[in-house]
Design a protein around this motif. Structure first.
Motif, PDB file in Angstrom:
ATOM      1  N   ASP A 161     -36.540  46.853 -18.538  1.00 56.95           N
ATOM      2  CA  ASP A 161     -35.161  47.254 -18.786  1.00 56.95           C
ATOM      3  C   ASP A 161     -34.818  48.448 -17.903  1.00 56.95           C
ATOM      4  OD1 ASP A 161     -32.657  47.479 -19.805  1.00 56.95           O
ATOM      5  OD2 ASP A 161     -33.263  48.502 -21.650  1.00 56.95           O
ATOM      6  N   VAL A 162     -34.232  48.192 -16.733  1.00 58.83           N
ATOM      7  CA  VAL A 162     -33.855  49.239 -15.790  1.00 58.83           C
ATOM      8  C   VAL A 162     -32.338  49.222 -15.643  1.00 58.83           C
ATOM      9  CG1 VAL A 162     -34.074  50.094 -13.427  1.00 58.83           C
ATOM     10  CG2 VAL A 162     -36.038  49.026 -14.548  1.00 58.83           C
ATOM     11  N   PRO A 163     -31.649  50.303 -16.006  1.00 55.69           N
ATOM     12  CA  PRO A 163     -30.192  50.339 -15.858  1.00 55.69           C
ATOM     13  C   PRO A 163     -29.777  50.211 -14.395  1.00 55.69           C
ATOM     14  CG  PRO A 163     -30.968  52.124 -17.278  1.00 55.69           C
ATOM     15  CD  PRO A 163     -32.175  51.530 -16.645  1.00 55.69           C
ATOM     16  N   ILE A 164     -28.793  49.355 -14.146  1.00 53.34           N
ATOM     17  CA  ILE A 164     -28.265  49.143 -12.800  1.00 53.34           C
ATOM     18  C   ILE A 164     -26.743  49.150 -12.881  1.00 53.34           C
ATOM     19  CG2 ILE A 164     -28.180  47.612 -10.791  1.00 53.34           C
ATOM     20  CD1 ILE A 164     -30.767  46.301 -11.831  1.00 53.34           C
ATOM     21  N   ILE A 165     -26.094  49.909 -11.993  1.00 53.39           N
ATOM     22  CA  ILE A 165     -24.641  49.864 -11.909  1.00 53.39           C
ATOM     23  C   ILE A 165     -24.246  49.487 -10.485  1.00 53.39           C
ATOM     24  CG2 ILE A 165     -24.314  51.542 -13.749  1.00 53.39           C
ATOM     25  CD1 ILE A 165     -23.624  53.623 -11.606  1.00 53.39           C
ATOM     26  N   VAL A 166     -23.051  48.904 -10.340  1.00 52.86           N
ATOM     27  CA  VAL A 166     -22.541  48.473  -9.045  1.00 52.86           C
ATOM     28  C   VAL A 166     -21.260  49.235  -8.740  1.00 52.86           C
ATOM     29  CG1 VAL A 166     -21.705  46.533  -7.675  1.00 52.86           C
ATOM     30  CG2 VAL A 166     -23.511  46.173  -9.367  1.00 52.86           C
ATOM     31  N   LEU A 167     -21.186  49.814  -7.538  1.00 57.78           N
ATOM     32  CA  LEU A 167     -20.003  50.548  -7.111  1.00 57.78           C
ATOM     33  C   LEU A 167     -19.389  49.870  -5.894  1.00 57.78           C
ATOM     34  CD1 LEU A 167     -21.219  54.271  -7.369  1.00 57.78           C
ATOM     35  CD2 LEU A 167     -20.162  52.836  -9.135  1.00 57.78           C
ATOM     36  N   GLY A 168     -18.131  49.472  -6.012  1.00 59.38           N
ATOM     37  CA  GLY A 168     -17.377  48.992  -4.871  1.00 59.38           C
ATOM     38  C   GLY A 168     -16.664  50.168  -4.241  1.00 59.38           C
ATOM     39  N   ASN A 169     -17.197  50.695  -3.161  1.00 60.12           N
ATOM     40  CA  ASN A 169     -16.689  51.924  -2.559  1.00 60.12           C
ATOM     41  C   ASN A 169     -15.500  51.650  -1.629  1.00 60.12           C
ATOM     42  OD1 ASN A 169     -16.658  54.684  -2.090  1.00 60.12           O
ATOM     43  ND2 ASN A 169     -18.062  54.546  -0.364  1.00 60.12           N
ATOM     44  N   LYS A 170     -14.806  52.736  -1.296  1.00 58.35           N
ATOM     45  CA  LYS A 170     -13.658  52.732  -0.363  1.00 58.35           C
ATOM     46  C   LYS A 170     -12.447  52.014  -0.939  1.00 58.35           C
ATOM     47  CE  LYS A 170     -16.862  52.952   3.549  1.00 58.35           C
ATOM     48  NZ  LYS A 170     -17.179  52.509   4.931  1.00 58.35           N
ATOM     49  N   SER A 171     -12.234  52.197  -2.238  1.00 54.65           N
ATOM     50  CA  SER A 171     -11.065  51.572  -2.864  1.00 54.65           C
ATOM     51  C   SER A 171      -9.759  52.160  -2.341  1.00 54.65           C
ATOM     52  CB  SER A 171     -11.137  51.736  -4.391  1.00 54.65           C
ATOM     53  OG  SER A 171     -11.095  53.107  -4.755  1.00 54.65           O
ATOM     54  N   ASP A 172      -9.818  53.318  -1.681  1.00 50.58           N
ATOM     55  CA  ASP A 172      -8.624  53.907  -1.087  1.00 50.58           C
ATOM     56  C   ASP A 172      -8.105  53.077   0.090  1.00 50.58           C
ATOM     57  OD1 ASP A 172     -11.157  54.881  -0.080  1.00 50.58           O
ATOM     58  OD2 ASP A 172     -10.029  56.143   1.318  1.00 50.58           O
ATOM     59  N   ASP A 181     -12.213  40.852  -3.026  1.00 46.49           N
ATOM     60  CA  ASP A 181     -11.293  40.869  -4.155  1.00 46.49           C
ATOM     61  C   ASP A 181     -11.967  41.445  -5.390  1.00 46.49           C
ATOM     62  OD1 ASP A 181      -8.664  39.917  -5.316  1.00 46.49           O
ATOM     63  OD2 ASP A 181     -10.088  38.887  -6.627  1.00 46.49           O
ATOM     64  N   THR A 182     -11.225  42.263  -6.142  1.00 42.99           N
ATOM     65  CA  THR A 182     -11.785  42.886  -7.342  1.00 42.99           C
ATOM     66  C   THR A 182     -12.284  41.854  -8.342  1.00 42.99           C
ATOM     67  OG1 THR A 182     -10.285  44.781  -7.095  1.00 42.99           O
ATOM     68  CG2 THR A 182     -11.331  44.494  -9.239  1.00 42.99           C
ATOM     69  N   ALA A 183     -11.515  40.809  -8.552  1.00 40.31           N
ATOM     70  CA  ALA A 183     -11.890  39.767  -9.520  1.00 40.31           C
ATOM     71  C   ALA A 183     -13.190  39.084  -9.114  1.00 40.31           C
ATOM     72  CB  ALA A 183     -10.775  38.741  -9.659  1.00 40.31           C
ATOM     73  N   THR A 184     -13.374  38.864  -7.810  1.00 45.41           N
ATOM     74  CA  THR A 184     -14.610  38.244  -7.323  1.00 45.41           C
ATOM     75  C   THR A 184     -15.813  39.125  -7.621  1.00 45.41           C
ATOM     76  OG1 THR A 184     -13.423  37.114  -5.547  1.00 45.41           O
ATOM     77  CG2 THR A 184     -15.803  37.356  -5.285  1.00 45.41           C
ATOM     78  N   ALA A 185     -15.660  40.423  -7.361  1.00 49.44           N
ATOM     79  CA  ALA A 185     -16.749  41.369  -7.629  1.00 49.44           C
ATOM     80  C   ALA A 185     -17.041  41.463  -9.119  1.00 49.44           C
ATOM     81  CB  ALA A 185     -16.391  42.745  -7.069  1.00 49.44           C
ATOM     82  N   GLU A 186     -16.000  41.453  -9.938  1.00 51.33           N
ATOM     83  CA  GLU A 186     -16.195  41.525 -11.391  1.00 51.33           C
ATOM     84  C   GLU A 186     -16.920  40.292 -11.910  1.00 51.33           C
ATOM     85  OE1 GLU A 186     -12.243  42.125 -12.840  1.00 51.33           O
ATOM     86  OE2 GLU A 186     -12.479  44.324 -12.898  1.00 51.33           O
ATOM     87  N   GLU A 192     -24.318  38.755 -13.475  1.00 48.65           N
ATOM     88  CA  GLU A 192     -25.599  39.451 -13.369  1.00 48.65           C
ATOM     89  C   GLU A 192     -25.815  40.453 -14.515  1.00 48.65           C
ATOM     90  OE1 GLU A 192     -28.026  38.941 -11.270  1.00 48.65           O
ATOM     91  OE2 GLU A 192     -27.007  37.485  -9.991  1.00 48.65           O
ATOM     92  N   LYS A 193     -24.831  40.537 -15.415  1.00 41.04           N
ATOM     93  CA  LYS A 193     -24.875  41.449 -16.567  1.00 41.04           C
ATOM     94  C   LYS A 193     -24.989  42.904 -16.119  1.00 41.04           C
ATOM     95  CE  LYS A 193     -26.943  37.916 -19.515  1.00 41.04           C
ATOM     96  NZ  LYS A 193     -28.084  37.541 -20.405  1.00 41.04           N
ATOM     97  N   LEU A 194     -24.156  43.271 -15.143  1.00 43.23           N
ATOM     98  CA  LEU A 194     -24.147  44.625 -14.598  1.00 43.23           C
ATOM     99  C   LEU A 194     -22.784  45.263 -14.826  1.00 43.23           C
ATOM    100  CD1 LEU A 194     -25.887  43.987 -11.142  1.00 43.23           C
ATOM    101  CD2 LEU A 194     -26.957  44.661 -13.299  1.00 43.23           C
ATOM    102  N   ARG A 195     -22.773  46.593 -14.981  1.00 43.14           N
ATOM    103  CA  ARG A 195     -21.518  47.336 -15.057  1.00 43.14           C
ATOM    104  C   ARG A 195     -20.986  47.574 -13.650  1.00 43.14           C
ATOM    105  NH1 ARG A 195     -20.343  50.346 -19.587  1.00 43.14           N
ATOM    106  NH2 ARG A 195     -18.359  50.627 -18.483  1.00 43.14           N
ATOM    107  N   PHE A 196     -19.660  47.458 -13.485  1.00 48.06           N
ATOM    108  CA  PHE A 196     -19.048  47.511 -12.160  1.00 48.06           C
ATOM    109  C   PHE A 196     -17.848  48.445 -12.149  1.00 48.06           C
ATOM    110  CE2 PHE A 196     -15.373  45.704  -9.839  1.00 48.06           C
ATOM    111  CZ  PHE A 196     -15.777  45.970  -8.537  1.00 48.06           C
ATOM    112  N   TRP A 197     -17.750  49.257 -11.083  1.00 47.80           N
ATOM    113  CA  TRP A 197     -16.596  50.124 -10.878  1.00 47.80           C
ATOM    114  C   TRP A 197     -16.179  50.077  -9.408  1.00 47.80           C
ATOM    115  CZ3 TRP A 197     -20.547  51.409 -14.134  1.00 47.80           C
ATOM    116  CH2 TRP A 197     -20.238  51.896 -15.412  1.00 47.80           C
ATOM    117  N   GLU A 198     -14.885  50.183  -9.151  1.00 48.95           N
ATOM    118  CA  GLU A 198     -14.410  50.448  -7.795  1.00 48.95           C
ATOM    119  C   GLU A 198     -14.127  51.940  -7.680  1.00 48.95           C
ATOM    120  OE1 GLU A 198     -11.146  48.044  -6.496  1.00 48.95           O
ATOM    121  OE2 GLU A 198     -12.430  46.301  -6.130  1.00 48.95           O
TER     122      GLU A 198
END
Length: 238
Positions: A161-172, A181-186, A192-198
């Motif tokens: 059980d290793v926490p993993i998060i995904v960041l979509g950078n350069k949202s500016d 596309d945001t929906a594709t990344a989500e 993959e059961k991962l938390r995601f943020w832009e």
């Protein structure tokens, strides 16, 4: 002048090219940290809970991994600086969790991956308590790499059980240069059961939630039922 925490002073990892963290950043909402940037390590060390958790930051080349760490931990801007590919760097920060406690995190900033070299050196998996996977929303190839990176982590991680998060950078850059596309990344993150943020490094507040979430998951609150329950009662006399 800010100094490194005392227990870090003499530590040297054989695979690290250099120790970037000569001082210690504090990341959280308290006492105006968003405006204050770098705080003295002595201040940051107060009321720090638990052990130091090790977080490996991984992603494609030029996705902004170093810029995220510089901005989130030290409030430094790298926007106008010349791009220098990372070999290996280490950052240390005191991160406020969602519970209000503060945890010490050591971030391993790794060299950017590409289609030919899409796997981390194995020693990172041996030390990782958690991962931050970064891609650029303006670079579809960096997003395609996420599948290979996640498979590599699943194949080699030593802890189940290793926490993993995904960041979509350069949202500016979303209005003019969006390639993912945001929906594709989500959908990918959900599968993959991962938390995601832009996020982007122009807005430091966007970096707070994902890193604080990761710190909270790396150091969960102990369960109240993890200790045996003792009951006291009056012994009946025969």
């Amino acid at each position: 002048m800010f100094r490194k925490p005392r227990e870090e002073k003499h530590m040297k990892d054989p695979w690290r090219s250099r120790e970037h963290c000569v001082d210690c950043g504090v990341l959280g909402n308290w006492r105006g940290i968003l405006e204050g940037g770098l705080l003295c390590a002595v201040v940051g060390q107060r009321n720090v809970m638990g052990r130091t958790s090790r977080v490996v930051v991984v992603g494609g080349k030029e996705t902004g991994k170093t810029s995220i760490l510089e901005r989130a931990i030290f409030a430094n801007s790298t926007v106008d600086k010349q791009y220098i590919p990372t070999v290996e760097d280490t950052y240390v920060g005191i991160v406020e969790t969602e519970r209000g406690t503060r945890e010490k995190l050591r971030f391993y900033d790794t060299a950017g991956l590409d289609a030919r070299n899409h796997c981390l050196p194995q020693h990172y998996h041996a030390l990782a308590d958690g991962y931050i996977i970064v891609y650029s929303i303006s670079d579809n190839l960096s997003f395609q790499l996420l599948t290979d990176i996640k498979k590599d982590i699943d194949r080699h991680r030593e802890k189940k059980d290793v926490p993993i998060i995904v960041l979509g950078n350069k949202s500016d850059l979303a209005a003019t240069h969006r390639a993912v596309d945001t929906a594709t990344a989500e959908r990918w993150a959900t599968a993959e059961k991962l938390r995601f943020w832009e996020v982007n490094v122009q807005d430091r507040t966007l970096l707070m939630a994902p890193i604080m979430n990761l710190a909270s998951r790396l150091n969960p609150q102990p369960s109240k039922t993890s200790f045996p329950q003792l009951t006291m009662g009056r012994k009946n006399k025969d």
